[in-house]
Design an enzyme around this catalytic site. Structure first.
Site, PDB file in Angstrom:
ATOM      1  N   CYS A  29     -43.305  46.374 -27.502  1.00 44.07           N
ATOM      2  CA  CYS A  29     -44.436  45.438 -27.438  1.00 44.07           C
ATOM      3  C   CYS A  29     -44.738  44.775 -28.790  1.00 44.07           C
ATOM      4  CB  CYS A  29     -45.643  46.205 -26.899  1.00 44.07           C
ATOM      5  SG  CYS A  29     -47.259  45.588 -27.390  1.00 44.07           S
ATOM      6  N   CYS A  32     -48.179  45.202 -30.442  1.00 44.08           N
ATOM      7  CA  CYS A  32     -48.370  46.585 -30.897  1.00 44.08           C
ATOM      8  C   CYS A  32     -47.828  46.728 -32.316  1.00 44.08           C
ATOM      9  CB  CYS A  32     -47.641  47.577 -30.002  1.00 44.08           C
ATOM     10  SG  CYS A  32     -48.174  47.559 -28.278  1.00 44.08           S
TER      11      CYS A  32
END
Lengths: 103, 310
Positions: A29, A32
């Site tokens: 991600c 993230c």
């Protein structure tokens, strides 16, 4: 920074005396990864008042399912073993600090 | 207050970072203030149309630009701008964190924020079945049924990516033809898991209190108003960021896009703009165009600085 999995989540988060901010993230991600350095900086600023840890959802499938994590990054503030606040999606350090009442 | 910058760039996406790269090579002391390093493109799972890169993730492309701008000497800070004020011949940039910077010129490259559907259930189920980022959350829907709302490159490309994990992917679009690039549409058409529902809007996101269970449609699908789903990805475009510009008086169009001419000049001398936040993005909102805007904006700032006696 401490990265937890299913085996130690209870001890480190639910049984913690201090409130704990948990960063649920995933390797795949992008936001993230961007949040990573922000969380590190934040952890230093609130050290002693709030504990900050990370959970890799791939390494902690049971915990992720228990807390209904369907989006990363998701930040959850735990107090006394209970979910107190949840923030979904990337956000700035100031935005996160606003949600953490200073204890 | 410390040194005065030659240029402060607001936004750390392709437009802002390219402006910085050019500014550094013009030997302009520049500061980049951004929220998301790499910009909106970092949300794209795969970019195949940026010249020089046959295939690259949006995140990696964004990071390369950040690294290059840093290497050339720019200061890049994670800050959100609260407002900009004119201060005689200079501009004062104030951040939400309480910091203050002074500069001779400004490039606004603040991009856009993801547009919301603004339907009931959307906010309630954010992170519990509602997402704005397929590259972040597609893997959570392994063997599930999901929908992508939208018809753009982000929506159709996002559907193709999500189909790698999901059992079934619906693309729900309000028009009768997808507006994504034919290259993306072809990939979606060739994928048996992907089905497009045209001429339809989602009017409500339904859940069971814990997570999404479906959506309500304004046009019945197979005779039914409710489509059962495990997840909904919203890709209906962006809203220009820019409340912080209100006090400065930068001219915008009716959709909030900053008005620029061919030189990326705004109505305010010394203030330039680039990328998705500008009216130029109406021609095309792509990374390559944002980068071109950024380069031109930097050149305009450089010329302005050469001519202006501070």
């Amino acid at each position: 920074m401490l990265i937890l999995d299913d085996s130690n989540f209870e001890t480190e988060v639910l049984k913690s005396d201090l409130p704990v901010l948990v960063d649920f993230f995933a390797q795949w991600c992008p936001p993230c990864q961007m949040l990573g350095p922000i969380i590190e900086e934040l952890a230093k600023e609130i050290e002693g008042k709030v504990k900050v840890v990370k959970v890799d959802v791939d390494q902690a499938p049971q915990t992720s399912q228990k807390y209904n994590i369907l989006s990363v990054p998701t930040l959850i503030l735990f107090k006394g073993g209970q979910e107190s606040k949840r923030m979904v999606g990337f956000r700035s350090k100031q935005d996160i600090l606003k949600e953490i009442p200073n204890s | 207050m410390s040194d005065i910058y030659d240029l402060i760039i607001i936004g750390a996406g392709p437009a802002g970072l390219t402006a910085s790269i050019y500014a550094s090579r013009y030997k302009l002391k520049n500061l980049v203030l951004g929220k998301i390093f790499g910009g909106t493109i970092t949300l794209a799972h795969k970019v195949e149309n940026y010249p020089g890169f046959e295939e690259i993730s949006g995140f990696e492309l964004g990071q390369k630009m950040v690294n290059q701008a840093r290497k050339l000497g720019a200061e890049i800070l994670q800050e959100e701008v609260e407002k900009i004020e004119k201060d005689n011949n200079l501009f004062k940039v104030l951040t939400i964190g309480g910091k203050e910077f002074q500069t001779k010129t400004v490039v606004i490259a603040a991009g856009t924020q993801r547009r919301k559907l603004e339907v009931p259930g959307e906010e309630e189920y954010l992170g519990k079945g509602v997402s704005y980022c397929t590259s972040c959350d597609a893997p959570f829907y392994k063997d599930k049924i999901v929908a992508l709302i939208g018809g753009s490159n982000a929506a159709v490309g996002g559907a193709v990516h999500t189909a790698e994990f999901a059992k079934k992917v619906f693309i729900i679009y309000r028009k009768n033809e997808l507006r994504a690039d034919p290259a993306w549409v072809a990939q979606a058409s060739a994928n048996p898991k992907i089905e497009v529902i045209y001429n339809t809007n989602v009017t409500e996101i339904l859940g069971d209190g814990t997570r999404v269970v479906g959506v309500k449609l304004d046009n019945p699908y197979q005779g039914k108003e409710i489509l059962p789903l495990d997840g909904v990805f919203v890709e209906i475009g962006g809203i220009p960021a820019g409340e912080f510009l209100n006090s400065l008086g930068v001219e915008k169009d009716e959709n909030g896009l900053v008005k620029v001419n061919q030189n990326m000049e705004t109505n305010i001398p010394g203030v330039f703009a680039a990328g998705d936040v500008t009216t130029h993005s109406l021609v095309m909102s792509q990374v390559i165009v944002a980068c071109a805007d950024g380069a031109i904006a930097a050149q305009s700032a450089y010329k302005y600085l050469k001519n202006f006696k501070f």
